[in-house]
Design a protein around this motif. Structure first.
Motif, mmCIF file in Angstrom:
data_model
loop_
_atom_site.group_PDB
_atom_site.id
_atom_site.type_symbol
_atom_site.label_atom_id
_atom_site.label_comp_id
_atom_site.label_asym_id
_atom_site.label_seq_id
_atom_site.Cartn_x
_atom_site.Cartn_y
_atom_site.Cartn_z
ATOM 1 N N ASN A 79 0.813 -1.217 0.000
ATOM 2 C CA ASN A 79 0.000 0.000 0.000
ATOM 3 C C ASN A 79 0.845 1.264 0.000
ATOM 4 O O ASN A 79 0.513 2.242 -0.662
ATOM 5 C CB ASN A 79 -0.926 0.018 1.225
ATOM 6 N N GLU A 80 1.919 1.249 0.760
ATOM 7 C CA GLU A 80 2.704 2.479 0.943
ATOM 8 C C GLU A 80 3.695 2.726 -0.182
ATOM 9 O O GLU A 80 4.096 3.848 -0.424
ATOM 10 C CB GLU A 80 3.438 2.432 2.291
ATOM 11 N N GLN A 81 4.165 1.671 -0.841
ATOM 12 C CA GLN A 81 5.067 1.781 -2.000
ATOM 13 C C GLN A 81 6.291 2.671 -1.732
ATOM 14 O O GLN A 81 6.552 3.635 -2.489
ATOM 15 C CB GLN A 81 4.306 2.295 -3.223
ATOM 16 N N PRO A 82 7.073 2.393 -0.694
ATOM 17 C CA PRO A 82 8.268 3.215 -0.461
ATOM 18 C C PRO A 82 9.265 3.066 -1.618
ATOM 19 O O PRO A 82 9.672 1.958 -1.956
ATOM 20 C CB PRO A 82 8.836 2.659 0.851
ATOM 21 N N ILE B 27 4.314 -14.390 -2.516
ATOM 22 C CA ILE B 27 3.502 -13.751 -1.471
ATOM 23 C C ILE B 27 3.658 -12.234 -1.558
ATOM 24 O O ILE B 27 2.689 -11.474 -1.471
ATOM 25 C CB ILE B 27 3.892 -14.271 -0.077
ATOM 26 N N ALA B 28 4.907 -11.786 -1.718
ATOM 27 C CA ALA B 28 5.161 -10.338 -1.807
ATOM 28 C C ALA B 28 4.464 -9.737 -3.023
ATOM 29 O O ALA B 28 3.846 -8.664 -2.933
ATOM 30 C CB ALA B 28 6.664 -10.075 -1.862
ATOM 31 N N ARG B 29 4.526 -10.420 -4.149
ATOM 32 C CA ARG B 29 3.831 -9.903 -5.347
ATOM 33 C C ARG B 29 2.330 -9.847 -5.105
ATOM 34 O O ARG B 29 1.659 -8.884 -5.482
ATOM 35 C CB ARG B 29 4.160 -10.773 -6.566
ATOM 36 N N GLY B 30 1.823 -10.857 -4.450
ATOM 37 C CA GLY B 30 0.395 -10.877 -4.141
ATOM 38 C C GLY B 30 -0.012 -9.773 -3.182
ATOM 39 O O GLY B 30 -1.175 -9.365 -3.150
ATOM 40 N N ALA B 31 0.956 -9.284 -2.405
ATOM 41 C CA ALA B 31 0.676 -8.201 -1.459
ATOM 42 C C ALA B 31 0.841 -6.827 -2.099
ATOM 43 O O ALA B 31 0.641 -5.811 -1.427
ATOM 44 C CB ALA B 31 1.592 -8.324 -0.243
ATOM 45 N N GLY B 32 1.240 -6.811 -3.349
ATOM 46 C CA GLY B 32 1.327 -5.517 -4.036
ATOM 47 C C GLY B 32 2.729 -5.036 -4.330
ATOM 48 O O GLY B 32 2.917 -3.912 -4.789
ATOM 49 N N LEU B 33 3.741 -5.859 -4.057
ATOM 50 C CA LEU B 33 5.117 -5.499 -4.423
ATOM 51 C C LEU B 33 5.407 -6.108 -5.802
ATOM 52 O O LEU B 33 5.750 -7.289 -5.901
ATOM 53 C CB LEU B 33 6.116 -6.034 -3.390
ATOM 54 N N GLU B 34 5.256 -5.313 -6.817
ATOM 55 C CA GLU B 34 5.404 -5.845 -8.177
ATOM 56 C C GLU B 34 6.822 -6.339 -8.435
ATOM 57 O O GLU B 34 7.029 -7.312 -9.169
ATOM 58 C CB GLU B 34 5.021 -4.776 -9.198
ATOM 59 N N GLN B 35 7.796 -5.655 -7.856
ATOM 60 C CA GLN B 35 9.182 -6.061 -8.035
ATOM 61 C C GLN B 35 9.603 -6.972 -6.878
ATOM 62 O O GLN B 35 10.245 -6.538 -5.913
ATOM 63 C CB GLN B 35 10.096 -4.824 -8.129
ATOM 64 N N ALA B 36 9.220 -8.206 -6.969
ATOM 65 C CA ALA B 36 9.588 -9.196 -5.959
ATOM 66 C C ALA B 36 10.060 -10.447 -6.690
ATOM 67 O O ALA B 36 9.313 -11.014 -7.501
ATOM 68 C CB ALA B 36 8.406 -9.506 -5.046
ATOM 69 N N HIS B 37 11.282 -10.863 -6.426
ATOM 70 C CA HIS B 37 11.928 -11.888 -7.241
ATOM 71 C C HIS B 37 12.639 -12.907 -6.359
ATOM 72 O O HIS B 37 12.906 -12.656 -5.195
ATOM 73 C CB HIS B 37 12.951 -11.236 -8.180
ATOM 74 N N THR B 38 12.999 -14.010 -6.980
ATOM 75 C CA THR B 38 13.800 -15.036 -6.307
ATOM 76 C C THR B 38 15.108 -15.215 -7.073
ATOM 77 O O THR B 38 15.095 -15.319 -8.306
ATOM 78 C CB THR B 38 13.046 -16.376 -6.264
ATOM 79 N N ASP C 250 12.779 2.817 -8.306
ATOM 80 C CA ASP C 250 11.960 3.865 -7.692
ATOM 81 C C ASP C 250 10.641 3.299 -7.181
ATOM 82 O O ASP C 250 9.653 4.010 -7.021
ATOM 83 C CB ASP C 250 11.727 5.026 -8.661
ATOM 84 N N VAL C 251 10.666 2.014 -6.919
ATOM 85 C CA VAL C 251 9.563 1.316 -6.253
ATOM 86 C C VAL C 251 10.196 0.370 -5.235
ATOM 87 O O VAL C 251 11.386 0.057 -5.345
ATOM 88 C CB VAL C 251 8.711 0.495 -7.251
ATOM 89 N N PRO C 252 9.431 -0.092 -4.242
ATOM 90 C CA PRO C 252 10.012 -1.082 -3.331
ATOM 91 C C PRO C 252 10.406 -2.333 -4.107
ATOM 92 O O PRO C 252 9.670 -2.788 -4.982
ATOM 93 C CB PRO C 252 8.877 -1.352 -2.339
ATOM 94 N N TYR C 253 11.556 -2.871 -3.754
ATOM 95 C CA TYR C 253 12.115 -3.978 -4.527
ATOM 96 C C TYR C 253 12.548 -5.056 -3.539
ATOM 97 O O TYR C 253 13.246 -4.776 -2.562
ATOM 98 C CB TYR C 253 13.318 -3.470 -5.320
ATOM 99 N N LEU C 254 12.124 -6.277 -3.783
ATOM 100 C CA LEU C 254 12.414 -7.380 -2.857
ATOM 101 C C LEU C 254 13.047 -8.529 -3.628
ATOM 102 O O LEU C 254 12.565 -8.889 -4.711
ATOM 103 C CB LEU C 254 11.124 -7.829 -2.171
ATOM 104 N N VAL C 255 14.123 -9.066 -3.096
ATOM 105 C CA VAL C 255 14.712 -10.265 -3.686
ATOM 106 C C VAL C 255 14.894 -11.323 -2.598
ATOM 107 O O VAL C 255 15.441 -11.042 -1.522
ATOM 108 C CB VAL C 255 16.034 -9.969 -4.422
ATOM 109 N N VAL C 256 14.368 -12.492 -2.869
ATOM 110 C CA VAL C 256 14.560 -13.633 -1.976
ATOM 111 C C VAL C 256 15.786 -14.397 -2.481
ATOM 112 O O VAL C 256 15.785 -14.900 -3.612
ATOM 113 C CB VAL C 256 13.329 -14.557 -1.983
ATOM 114 N N ALA C 257 16.815 -14.446 -1.664
ATOM 115 C CA ALA C 257 18.041 -15.152 -2.035
ATOM 116 C C ALA C 257 18.005 -16.554 -1.429
ATOM 117 O O ALA C 257 18.057 -16.703 -0.204
ATOM 118 C CB ALA C 257 19.265 -14.382 -1.547
#
Lengths: 166, 204
Positions: B89-92, B125-136, B154-161
């Motif tokens: 929701n917040e999209q930091p 799960i992260a993509r489903g929560a609205g973090l479009e940039q979530a990768h493995t 310029d959007v929140p970015y998550l990588v699962v290592a």
């Protein structure tokens, strides 16, 4: 909660320098949440549980900004783990504003645990708090909580009860 | 899994200079202490499940001009999945999240986390929560590419290592506690931001 009490909360937050409010909405503070959302200079962050809100507030402290965690007093129980870790483990303070569910006069059975556990939980965390039941005391209580927490680098709370929230 | 957390840290560390890092838990604390010595004062070392990414988000919200990195863990993120919905929701725009997923609670001897069974996908799960940039990431090259992208996003970015379970041998232990680490970190933020966070007492 009367509009005049909402205004007193907002004045206290403004005078204390609060710029971020994390909250999980509740019924006793119902008019406060949209008022915070609409308040100029205050960023509101709705959270999924109060413990998450406490940790976000801790992060805001590290940035030099001031945050508040606004919630029903049941949220205190959900926050105990991050509060204990941050406060007792690292000295990262969180200031809380909570509604007093379950105090004398409560007419909902589900709120009874909130009243019974609130003060013992805060005492277990060795956290100072002020219960405010008169509107005239709201603003100064919020200011005093920030003065204390930014001297002790530990949590404090203002609890609004009685006619203030009924 | 052949990719190690320490090798990932060695890939990430040279990319960092002015960023702020919040991390946990267990062995990853000592590994980051060794892999990124130049980031020591810019890193807040925590020992807690569920708080790291929320704290990093709070820091990012307070310093929107500064890149903040959360070095979280599978166990830590699973402890509080709700933060993903809040971030959705917040999209930091200034928050880069790395989740070290070794599929176990390594610091207590290695019992499995919920990702070990192969059905739980934290990035999904992260993509489903609205973090479009979530990768493995499963290889060091993939991880490094996501670091480059995540630190410029310029959007929140998550990588699962997806990393091996072992702890890097021969590394030094960090001897400071949470309180000392907090002071070191806060003084670094104060110096680099030109602000006072923990100021002097009043004389009255």
């Amino acid at each position: 909660m009367k509009q005049t009490a909402v205004d007193a909360v907002l004045r206290g937050m403004q005078r204390a320098g609060v710029s971020v409010a994390c909250y999980l909405p509740d019924s006793l503070f119902r008019p406060l949440y949209p008022a915070m959302d609409a308040s100029t200079g205050l960023r509101t962050i709705p959270v999924t549980n109060e413990g998450e809100g406490a940790a976000i507030c801790g992060g805001v402290f590290l940035s030099g900004k001031r945050a508040v965690l606004v919630m029903e007093n049941s949220g205190l129980r959900a926050s105990v783990e991050p509060l204990a870790r941050m406060g007792l483990g690292a000295g990262i303070p969180v200031v809380m504003l909570m509604s007093y569910r379950g105090e004398m006069g409560e007419n909902n059975w589900w709120a009874i645990p909130h009243g019974i556990t609130m003060e013992p939980v805060m005492q277990a965390l060795r956290m100072p708090y002020r219960i405010v039941r008169e509107e005239a005391g709201i603003e100064q209580a919020i200011i005093d909580a920030y003065e204390w927490s930014y001297s002790a680098y530990y949590h404090s709370a203002v609890v609004l009860g009685g006619e203030v929230v009924r | 899994m052949s990719m190690t957390r320490y090798a990932c840290m060695q890939a990430l560390a040279p990319r960092l200079k002015d960023e702020l890092v919040i991390l946990s838990l267990g062995g990853s604390v000592d590994e980051w202490y060794n892999a990124a010595p130049h980031m020591r004062p810019a890193s807040l070392f925590q020992q807690q499940l569920g708080c790291v990414t929320p704290q990093a988000f709070g820091l990012a919200a307070g310093l929107p001009h500064r890149r903040v990195i959360s070095l979280d863990t599978d166990g830590g993120l699973l402890f509080n999945l709700g933060i993903l919905a809040t971030l959705g929701n917040e999209q930091p725009a200034n928050l880069f999240i790395v989740v070290w997923d070794n599929e176990c609670y390594q610091s207590i001897g290695g019992p499995p986390t919920h990702t070990a069974a192969g059905r739980v996908d934290l990035a999904a799960i992260a993509r489903g929560a609205g973090l479009e940039q979530a990768h493995t990431a499963r290889t060091l090259d993939e991880f490094d590419a996501h670091c480059a992208a995540g630190l410029a996003a310029d959007v929140p970015y998550l990588v699962v290592a997806k990393v091996a379970t072992g702890l890097q041998p021969g590394i030094k232990r960090k001897h400071s506690d949470g309180r000392e680490d907090k002071y070191i970190f806060v003084r670094h933020v104060e110096a680099t931001e030109g602000i006072t966070i923990m100021g002097p007492s009043e004389h009255n």
